[in-house]
Design a protein around this motif. Structure first.
Motif: not given
Length: 140
Positions: A49-54
């Motif tokens: 699972v890739r987790v991206s964001g801010e």
């Protein structure tokens, strides 16, 4: 919030906006206001699972020069890959350098609270300076 890995796999991509209150959480620094997060969870296949964001957080720090407290806003960009812990246990070879942003998860879910807490801890400035003292050192 805990997200089931199977939900991420089935939906391919999940986007969440959340506010997390750290007021009752023991941390090395005080988090002044609730932390705002915007995270995307994306299925990469093979239960990865890739987790991206801010993450947006305001910390209360102590200046290393004048010892006065001040608030500092952090904007943390997140881009991490999570793989099952069993994948690492089954690997015999060393991990290539591009896998250094890989983290493991145990069980069947990812906890956004843990992801946020770990990222904030990683981005605490080691020698924080208040704006007044930081501007003085720039003049020298």
């Amino acid at each position: 919030m805990k997200l089931q890995i199977d939900r991420i796999i089935n939906e391919e991509k999940i986007e969440i906006d959340e506010v997390i209150d750290f007021s009752n959480v023991s941390m090395p620094v005080k988090i002044v206001e609730p932390v705002k997060i915007h995270l995307n969870f994306e299925n990469l296949g093979k239960r990865e699972v890739r987790v991206s964001g801010e993450i947006l957080a305001t910390l209360r720090l102590t200046c290393v020069v004048c010892l006065e407290e001040f608030d500092e806003k952090l904007k943390i960009e997140v881009d991490e890959t999570y793989i099952p812990e069993t994948f690492i246990e089954n690997r015999k070879e060393e991990r290539p350098i591009e896998e250094l942003s890989e983290f493991t998860y145990k069980g069947s879910y990812l906890d956004t609270f843990e992801i946020v807490r770990d990222n904030i801890l990683e981005f605490i400035p080691p020698y924080p300076k208040c704006p007044k003292c930081a501007s003085k050192t720039e003049e020298i």
